[in-house]
Design a protein around this motif. Structure first.
Motif, PDB file in Angstrom:
ATOM      1  N   ILE A  17       0.963  -1.234   0.005  1.00 16.55           N
ATOM      2  CA  ILE A  17      -0.024   0.127  -0.032  1.00 16.55           C
ATOM      3  C   ILE A  17       0.823   1.258   0.075  1.00 16.55           C
ATOM      4  O   ILE A  17       2.011   1.365   0.557  1.00 16.55           O
ATOM      5  CB  ILE A  17      -0.937  -0.100   1.192  1.00 16.55           C
ATOM      6  CG1 ILE A  17      -1.946  -1.205   1.384  1.00 16.55           C
ATOM      7  CG2 ILE A  17      -1.644   1.348   1.295  1.00 16.55           C
ATOM      8  CD1 ILE A  17      -2.981  -1.509   0.188  1.00 16.55           C
ATOM      9  N   SER A  18       0.552   2.290  -0.871  1.00 20.43           N
ATOM     10  CA  SER A  18       1.499   3.532  -0.780  1.00 20.43           C
ATOM     11  C   SER A  18       0.861   4.226   0.352  1.00 20.43           C
ATOM     12  O   SER A  18      -0.233   4.044   1.125  1.00 20.43           O
ATOM     13  CB  SER A  18       0.907   4.338  -1.991  1.00 20.43           C
ATOM     14  OG  SER A  18      -0.353   4.921  -1.733  1.00 20.43           O
ATOM     15  N   ASP A  19       1.641   5.007   0.888  1.00 16.16           N
ATOM     16  CA  ASP A  19       1.183   6.308   2.053  1.00 16.16           C
ATOM     17  C   ASP A  19       0.162   7.174   1.299  1.00 16.16           C
ATOM     18  O   ASP A  19      -0.145   7.199  -0.038  1.00 16.16           O
ATOM     19  CB  ASP A  19       2.564   7.003   2.374  1.00 16.16           C
ATOM     20  CG  ASP A  19       3.163   8.170   1.407  1.00 16.16           C
ATOM     21  OD1 ASP A  19       2.825   7.888   0.265  1.00 16.16           O
ATOM     22  OD2 ASP A  19       4.137   8.448   1.576  1.00 16.16           O
ATOM     23  N   ALA A  20      -0.370   7.989   2.026  1.00 20.24           N
ATOM     24  CA  ALA A  20      -1.337   8.707   1.723  1.00 20.24           C
ATOM     25  C   ALA A  20      -0.906   9.887   0.582  1.00 20.24           C
ATOM     26  O   ALA A  20      -1.811  10.354  -0.221  1.00 20.24           O
ATOM     27  CB  ALA A  20      -2.125   9.545   3.097  1.00 20.24           C
ATOM     28  N   PHE A  21       0.366  10.005   0.533  1.00 23.78           N
ATOM     29  CA  PHE A  21       0.709  11.183  -0.555  1.00 23.78           C
ATOM     30  C   PHE A  21       1.138  10.684  -1.692  1.00 23.78           C
ATOM     31  O   PHE A  21       1.428  11.086  -2.769  1.00 23.78           O
ATOM     32  CB  PHE A  21       2.081  11.931   0.107  1.00 23.78           C
ATOM     33  CG  PHE A  21       1.572  12.613   1.174  1.00 23.78           C
ATOM     34  CD1 PHE A  21       0.834  13.813   1.067  1.00 23.78           C
ATOM     35  CD2 PHE A  21       2.045  12.289   2.334  1.00 23.78           C
ATOM     36  CE1 PHE A  21       0.558  14.532   2.416  1.00 23.78           C
ATOM     37  CE2 PHE A  21       1.943  13.173   3.710  1.00 23.78           C
ATOM     38  CZ  PHE A  21       1.036  14.201   3.641  1.00 23.78           C
ATOM     39  N   GLY A  22       1.416   9.094  -1.661  1.00 26.46           N
ATOM     40  CA  GLY A  22       1.568   8.512  -3.131  1.00 26.46           C
ATOM     41  C   GLY A  22       3.076   8.555  -3.379  1.00 26.46           C
ATOM     42  O   GLY A  22       3.462   8.481  -4.258  1.00 26.46           O
ATOM     43  N   TRP A  23       3.896   8.504  -2.278  1.00 30.14           N
ATOM     44  CA  TRP A  23       5.194   8.726  -2.318  1.00 30.14           C
ATOM     45  C   TRP A  23       5.976   7.476  -2.148  1.00 30.14           C
ATOM     46  O   TRP A  23       6.962   7.060  -2.649  1.00 30.14           O
ATOM     47  CB  TRP A  23       5.955   9.619  -1.401  1.00 30.14           C
ATOM     48  CG  TRP A  23       5.516  11.141  -1.703  1.00 30.14           C
ATOM     49  CD1 TRP A  23       4.999  11.818  -2.625  1.00 30.14           C
ATOM     50  CD2 TRP A  23       5.411  12.178  -0.487  1.00 30.14           C
ATOM     51  NE1 TRP A  23       4.730  13.075  -2.390  1.00 30.14           N
ATOM     52  CE2 TRP A  23       4.967  13.247  -1.335  1.00 30.14           C
ATOM     53  CE3 TRP A  23       5.952  12.478   0.504  1.00 30.14           C
ATOM     54  CZ2 TRP A  23       4.976  14.639  -0.560  1.00 30.14           C
ATOM     55  CZ3 TRP A  23       5.852  13.554   1.220  1.00 30.14           C
ATOM     56  CH2 TRP A  23       5.382  14.783   0.628  1.00 30.14           C
ATOM     57  N   THR A  24       5.691   6.661  -1.062  1.00 29.46           N
ATOM     58  CA  THR A  24       6.311   5.368  -0.754  1.00 29.46           C
ATOM     59  C   THR A  24       5.169   4.227  -0.669  1.00 29.46           C
ATOM     60  O   THR A  24       4.213   4.183  -0.238  1.00 29.46           O
ATOM     61  CB  THR A  24       6.834   5.410   0.654  1.00 29.46           C
ATOM     62  OG1 THR A  24       5.977   5.832   1.693  1.00 29.46           O
ATOM     63  CG2 THR A  24       7.975   6.477   0.545  1.00 29.46           C
ATOM     64  N   ALA A  25       5.906   3.066  -0.851  1.00 28.77           N
ATOM     65  CA  ALA A  25       5.133   1.792  -0.888  1.00 28.77           C
ATOM     66  C   ALA A  25       5.641   0.979   0.441  1.00 28.77           C
ATOM     67  O   ALA A  25       6.965   0.779   0.555  1.00 28.77           O
ATOM     68  CB  ALA A  25       5.446   1.006  -2.204  1.00 28.77           C
ATOM     69  N   GLN A  26       4.677   0.432   0.942  1.00 31.25           N
ATOM     70  CA  GLN A  26       5.151  -0.760   2.252  1.00 31.25           C
ATOM     71  C   GLN A  26       4.338  -2.038   1.916  1.00 31.25           C
ATOM     72  O   GLN A  26       3.087  -1.750   1.568  1.00 31.25           O
ATOM     73  CB  GLN A  26       4.423   0.056   3.540  1.00 31.25           C
ATOM     74  CG  GLN A  26       5.154   1.242   3.846  1.00 31.25           C
ATOM     75  CD  GLN A  26       4.528   2.567   3.194  1.00 31.25           C
ATOM     76  OE1 GLN A  26       3.319   2.571   3.059  1.00 31.25           O
ATOM     77  NE2 GLN A  26       5.305   3.631   2.852  1.00 31.25           N
ATOM     78  N   GLY A  27       5.135  -3.019   2.147  1.00 31.26           N
ATOM     79  CA  GLY A  27       4.665  -4.501   2.081  1.00 31.26           C
ATOM     80  C   GLY A  27       3.612  -4.476   3.026  1.00 31.26           C
ATOM     81  O   GLY A  27       3.734  -4.270   4.098  1.00 31.26           O
ATOM     82  N   VAL A  28       2.227  -5.077   2.949  1.00 27.55           N
ATOM     83  CA  VAL A  28       1.207  -5.171   3.976  1.00 27.55           C
ATOM     84  C   VAL A  28       1.274  -6.604   4.553  1.00 27.55           C
ATOM     85  O   VAL A  28       1.303  -6.949   5.533  1.00 27.55           O
ATOM     86  CB  VAL A  28      -0.141  -4.559   3.476  1.00 27.55           C
ATOM     87  CG1 VAL A  28      -1.133  -4.622   4.524  1.00 27.55           C
ATOM     88  CG2 VAL A  28       0.209  -3.064   3.321  1.00 27.55           C
ATOM     89  N   GLU A  29       0.886  -7.464   3.481  1.00 34.79           N
ATOM     90  CA  GLU A  29       0.734  -8.927   3.706  1.00 34.79           C
ATOM     91  C   GLU A  29       0.756  -9.770   2.426  1.00 34.79           C
ATOM     92  O   GLU A  29       0.855  -9.300   1.611  1.00 34.79           O
ATOM     93  CB  GLU A  29      -0.647  -9.074   4.619  1.00 34.79           C
ATOM     94  CG  GLU A  29      -1.837  -8.931   3.743  1.00 34.79           C
ATOM     95  CD  GLU A  29      -3.304  -9.144   4.670  1.00 34.79           C
ATOM     96  OE1 GLU A  29      -3.819 -10.203   4.280  1.00 34.79           O
ATOM     97  OE2 GLU A  29      -3.524  -8.324   5.518  1.00 34.79           O
ATOM     98  N   THR A  30       0.613 -11.177   2.966  1.00 31.29           N
ATOM     99  CA  THR A  30       0.421 -12.006   1.645  1.00 31.29           C
ATOM    100  C   THR A  30      -0.793 -12.676   1.808  1.00 31.29           C
ATOM    101  O   THR A  30      -1.099 -13.172   2.943  1.00 31.29           O
ATOM    102  CB  THR A  30       1.675 -13.210   1.838  1.00 31.29           C
ATOM    103  OG1 THR A  30       2.801 -12.131   1.460  1.00 31.29           O
ATOM    104  CG2 THR A  30       1.599 -14.077   0.734  1.00 31.29           C
ATOM    105  N   VAL A  31      -1.570 -12.685   0.839  1.00 33.83           N
ATOM    106  CA  VAL A  31      -3.001 -13.358   0.749  1.00 33.83           C
ATOM    107  C   VAL A  31      -2.635 -14.729  -0.075  1.00 33.83           C
ATOM    108  O   VAL A  31      -2.168 -14.726  -1.341  1.00 33.83           O
ATOM    109  CB  VAL A  31      -3.909 -12.454   0.022  1.00 33.83           C
ATOM    110  CG1 VAL A  31      -5.312 -13.228   0.018  1.00 33.83           C
ATOM    111  CG2 VAL A  31      -4.052 -11.145   0.676  1.00 33.83           C
ATOM    112  N   LYS A  32      -3.088 -15.624   0.541  1.00 38.19           N
ATOM    113  CA  LYS A  32      -3.351 -17.181  -0.111  1.00 38.19           C
ATOM    114  C   LYS A  32      -4.140 -17.151  -1.017  1.00 38.19           C
ATOM    115  O   LYS A  32      -5.416 -16.843  -0.722  1.00 38.19           O
ATOM    116  CB  LYS A  32      -3.393 -18.282   1.008  1.00 38.19           C
ATOM    117  CG  LYS A  32      -2.141 -18.473   1.962  1.00 38.19           C
ATOM    118  CD  LYS A  32      -2.100 -19.615   2.771  1.00 38.19           C
ATOM    119  CE  LYS A  32      -0.766 -19.874   3.731  1.00 38.19           C
ATOM    120  NZ  LYS A  32       0.342 -19.890   2.822  1.00 38.19           N
TER     121      LYS A  32
END
Length: 138
Positions: A17-32
């Protein structure tokens, strides 16, 4: 207003998911997922879309090195079309050649064990896909 990045595989989907400004991406989870029974994890993805107020989704598009479309890229096209239909939000296919191998090399250089790499590789690849897209948009 965030962007979601997805690394779609045959058994799992890495989510970033990106931050609210659309500057950085962070891994959130892995969905099976289970392609055999057409369970593409849409229920969980829908929850994440709502939770993070996602307004756009970027799906990794694994083209072959010679720029042709193989079976995995076709699967990503199908997945993207189904996702767009299910949630009525823009879905972008983004060239993801070598992101998974780049993520693995990064984890190896950080001396992450093989067992722990398996747990985070997909969401890290999703973050790399999404970050590439966010950087391109700037």
């Amino acid at each position: 207003m965030r962007t979601m990045g997805l690394d779609v595989g045959s058994k799992t989907i890495g989510v970033a998911i990106s931050d609210a400004f659309g500057w950085t991406a962070q891994g959130v989870e892995t969905v099976k997922i289970n392609e055999a029974i057409e369970d593409y994890g849409f229920e969980r993805l829908g929850e994440l879309i709502k939770q993070y107020e996602v307004t756009e989704v970027v799906v990794g598009y694994p083209k072959n090195m010679n720029n042709t479309i193989g079976p995995r890229a076709e699967a990503s096209e199908k997945f993207a079309a189904l996702l767009k239909e299910a949630y009525a939000i823009p879905v972008v296919l983004w060239d993801e050649r070598l992101t998974t191998s780049a993520a693995e090399k990064m984890l190896i250089s950080a001396d992450v064990s093989r067992k722990n790499r398996k747990k985070v590789i997909d969401k890290m690849a999703a973050a790399m896909i999404l970050q590439g897209y966010l950087d391109f948009k700037k």
